[in-house]
Each structure stands twice: as structure tokens, then as C-alpha cells.
Design an enzyme around this catalytic site. Sequence first.
Site, PDB file in Angstrom:
ATOM      1  N   ASP A  10      23.251  16.676  52.242  1.00  0.00           N
ATOM      2  CA  ASP A  10      23.655  17.609  51.197  1.00  0.00           C
ATOM      3  C   ASP A  10      24.523  16.995  50.104  1.00  0.00           C
ATOM      4  O   ASP A  10      25.312  16.106  50.399  1.00  0.00           O
ATOM      5  CB  ASP A  10      24.509  18.698  51.855  1.00  0.00           C
ATOM      6  N   ASN A  58      12.978  24.849  50.404  1.00  0.00           N
ATOM      7  CA  ASN A  58      13.203  23.962  49.253  1.00  0.00           C
ATOM      8  C   ASN A  58      12.045  23.934  48.249  1.00  0.00           C
ATOM      9  O   ASN A  58      12.195  23.450  47.129  1.00  0.00           O
ATOM     10  CB  ASN A  58      13.491  22.520  49.696  1.00  0.00           C
TER      11      ASN A  58
HETATM   12  C1  FPP Z   1      20.161  18.772  49.608  1.00  0.00           C
HETATM   13  O1  FPP Z   1      21.083  18.471  48.559  1.00  0.00           O
HETATM   14  C2  FPP Z   1      19.155  17.728  49.675  1.00  0.00           C
HETATM   15  C3  FPP Z   1      17.812  17.935  49.650  1.00  0.00           C
HETATM   16  C4  FPP Z   1      17.214  19.284  49.531  1.00  0.00           C
HETATM   17  C5  FPP Z   1      16.864  16.816  49.714  1.00  0.00           C
HETATM   18  C6  FPP Z   1      17.277  15.670  50.574  1.00  0.00           C
HETATM   19  C7  FPP Z   1      16.261  14.619  50.450  1.00  0.00           C
HETATM   20  C8  FPP Z   1      16.525  13.307  50.215  1.00  0.00           C
HETATM   21  C9  FPP Z   1      17.878  12.703  50.188  1.00  0.00           C
HETATM   22  C10 FPP Z   1      15.395  12.374  50.022  1.00  0.00           C
HETATM   23  C11 FPP Z   1      14.996  11.980  51.374  1.00  0.00           C
HETATM   24  C12 FPP Z   1      13.944  11.048  51.404  1.00  0.00           C
HETATM   25  C13 FPP Z   1      13.884  10.111  52.360  1.00  0.00           C
HETATM   26  C14 FPP Z   1      12.668   9.353  52.478  1.00  0.00           C
HETATM   27  C15 FPP Z   1      15.004   9.844  53.292  1.00  0.00           C
HETATM   28  P1  FPP Z   1      21.114  19.399  47.287  1.00  0.00           P
HETATM   29  O2  FPP Z   1      20.019  18.979  46.365  1.00  0.00           O
HETATM   30  O3  FPP Z   1      21.047  20.810  47.731  1.00  0.00           O
HETATM   31  O4  FPP Z   1      22.478  19.046  46.652  1.00  0.00           O
HETATM   32  P2  FPP Z   1      23.463  20.081  45.934  1.00  0.00           P
HETATM   33  O5  FPP Z   1      23.896  21.038  46.998  1.00  0.00           O
HETATM   34  O6  FPP Z   1      24.568  19.217  45.449  1.00  0.00           O
HETATM   35  O7  FPP Z   1      22.692  20.724  44.822  1.00  0.00           O
END
Ligand code: FPP
Length: 233
Positions: A10, A58
Site C-alpha cells: 500500500d 482494483n
Molecule cells: C495499493 O496502493 C497498491 C496496488 C493496488 C497495486 C500494487 C501492485 C504493485 C506494487 C505492482 C506489483 C507488481 C509486481 C509484479 C510485484 P495504492 O495504489 O492504493 O496506493 P495509495 O493508497 O497511496 O493510493
Amino acid sequence: MPRHIAVTMDGNGRWAKKRGLPRSAGHAVGAETFRTIATYCKDIGVQYFTVYALSTENWKRPKEEVDALMELFRKYLREAAETMAERGVAVRVLGNCTPLPDDIKALIGETERIADTLGEGAATASLCINYGGRNEITNAARRVAERVRAGTLDPKDITEETIGAELYTAHLPDPDLIIRPSGEIRLSNFLLWQSAYAEYYFTPILWPDFTTRDLDDAIDDFNRRSRRFGGVK
Ligand code: FPP
């Protein structure tokens, strides 16, 4: 040492926003963090490392963000297929792959095939993609019901193991430690069944900033807890 650590990755969006970058840039650095921490887990003897990479919810995100995540899955699955045997970390995918693009499904098949050659005791990094805890339990219930309807299972023989064996994590032990970075304090549908006795660790650090030191801190905290599994000590 915890045997199985799970993380909701996150804070990528906020990390990018703070730098005036698109959200996808945060995911790209978050994916690098995944690679670093997965390797570190193997080095320090944590056998299973599981991350939440895409939830069943998502898909609601803007198309360009979802496309950027798919591109990262392509890149890391390709890399995993090429380097897995040499690095000794089996990469596996947990979740409902049906709606994923065909080329990603093929890459998942390829990584699973190579992961199988590493054997049961291999360090394992699992990516939860299009994963949702409620969806997982619902699907498990449906499969158990089908066995009852087919006459191969008596309802009185349904145990927790019967359900557990139908989950995406059937081949994994339950997580011992679940880490949620970025200051959020909720479960968000992650490993609902499997987390029954997990220790949670919440930290304000955004996932792209999360280092091996931070993992050490989480493990130190875990080791100070008294796990009783509902009993007394
Ligand atoms: C949540 O943070 C994160 C996600 C929905 C995606 C996580 C995916 C990755 C890090 C890529 C993974 C790929 C591999 C191959 C490991 P958020 O976007 O909700 O962050 P925020 O809360 O700050 O908006």
C-alpha cells in the site's frame, strides 16, 4: 523467524503523488520493493512471502493505471520465469486469473510450471492477482457444495481442512505475520480465512520506501508478541 509473511503493498499512489509523478510510477517502484523484500525473505529464512498485487476491486481504477499494473505483471512474471531456477525463489500467482489478458495467463502457466520444478521446500513468493478473500471463500463453498451434490462428500465430514484445501493458498501454511504499510489500518479483504491467528503489523511507511531494515523491525516486533492461538501460556 516467521515462516510466512504477507504484505498489502500500500501507499504507491501517495508515494508518486508526493513527487508529482503518475500513480503508475509508484507501482513500478513498489514492484522493485517486492523483488528486494522477496529476495531478502529467502536470504533470512522466511520460506513464504505473499503480496497483495491486485484486488478483485482494483479493476475500478482508471484504465491507464490498470494497464500499467498489467505491464508490471508481464515484466516481473517474465523475469521470474527466466531467473527463478537460479535465484531459488518459486514465484506463484494466487487469485482468479480468468479475466487477465491471455498473454499474462500464459506467463502465469509458465512460471507455475517452473516453480513446480523447484520442489516443495523452495522459498516461495506469491503474488495475489485479482484476489479477494470473500470471493475465495465463496468459490471454495461452491466447490464443496458440488462435491456434496455429486454424492462424494457427506456434509458431516466437512472440516476446516476441507475448506482450506479449496482455497488458492491450499499449498501454503497460514501467514504468521501480515504487514500493512502506509498507515491504513484495515484488512481490505486480504487472506480473510488464513489470517485467523496472524499477527498484524501496521506502519506509516509507504510501500515504495519500505526497506529490508523495516522488515527486520516488523520481525522484531513479531518476536516480542506472545502467540497463544486462543489458549494460555
Ligand atoms: C495499493 O496502493 C497498491 C496496488 C493496488 C497495486 C500494487 C501492485 C504493485 C506494487 C505492482 C506489483 C507488481 C509486481 C509484479 C510485484 P495504492 O495504489 O492504493 O496506493 P495509495 O493508497 O497511496 O493510493
